[in-house]
Design a protein around this motif. Structure first.
Motif, short mmCIF file in Angstrom:
data_model
loop_
_atom_site.label_atom_id
_atom_site.label_comp_id
_atom_site.label_asym_id
_atom_site.label_seq_id
_atom_site.Cartn_x
_atom_site.Cartn_y
_atom_site.Cartn_z
N ASP A 29 1.61 -4.49 -4.84
CA ASP A 29 0.35 -4.78 -5.54
C ASP A 29 -0.64 -5.52 -4.66
O ASP A 29 -1.79 -5.74 -5.06
N THR B 63 1.70 1.81 1.20
CA THR B 63 1.07 2.57 0.11
C THR B 63 0.61 3.94 0.59
O THR B 63 0.24 4.09 1.76
N ASN C 72 -0.12 -2.73 3.23
CA ASN C 72 -0.52 -3.80 2.32
C ASN C 72 -0.62 -5.13 3.08
O ASN C 72 -0.09 -5.27 4.18
N ASN D 82 6.42 2.16 -6.94
CA ASN D 82 5.51 2.50 -8.03
C ASN D 82 4.84 3.83 -7.72
O ASN D 82 4.53 4.11 -6.56
#
Length: 121
Positions: free
Chosen positions: A105, A35, A99, A59
């Motif tokens: 996510d 990320t 992550n 994303n």
């Protein structure tokens, strides 16, 4: 020990481009999503982009879609952020983060030291 080292920041004029890199070590890079997060002067952390372990899912923050692109090279243990048409509002310290698992996510569990991007004429 997990290490994340960002590079590629600097001073750029409005409308210009930069590519940030994050070199990872101390863990199996291609087992984890990664990320980018940024923090503008005097503001809180803002999530920028995430990418799955194999790059198959990416994303981006809605406000950055079309200008920023996240990618990764698992052979080089490196994460990238291509930033185009930069604006003064993009001025921030940019951090890469690991992550906790393979999905973008998943929670963030390790951070780099950050690289400063300054957009100014």
């Amino acid at each position: 020990e997990v290490q994340l080292v960002e590079s590629g920041g600097g001073l750029v004029q409005p409308g210009g481009s930069l590519r940030l890199s994050c070199t990872a070590s101390g863990f199996t890079f291609d087992d984890y999503a990664m990320t980018w997060v940024r923090q503008a002067p005097g503001k809180g952390l803002e999530w920028v982009s995430g990418i799955s372990w194999n790059g198959g899912e990416t994303n981006h923050a809605d406000s950055l879609k079309g200008r920023f692109t996240i990618s990764r090279d698992n052979a080089k243990n490196t994460l990238y952020l291509q930033m185009n048409v930069l604006k003064s509002d993009d001025t921030a310290v940019y951090y890469c983060a690991k992550n906790s698992e393979e999905d973008p996510d998943d929670a963030l569990e390790a951070w780099g030291q950050g690289t400063l991007v300054t957009v100014s004429s």
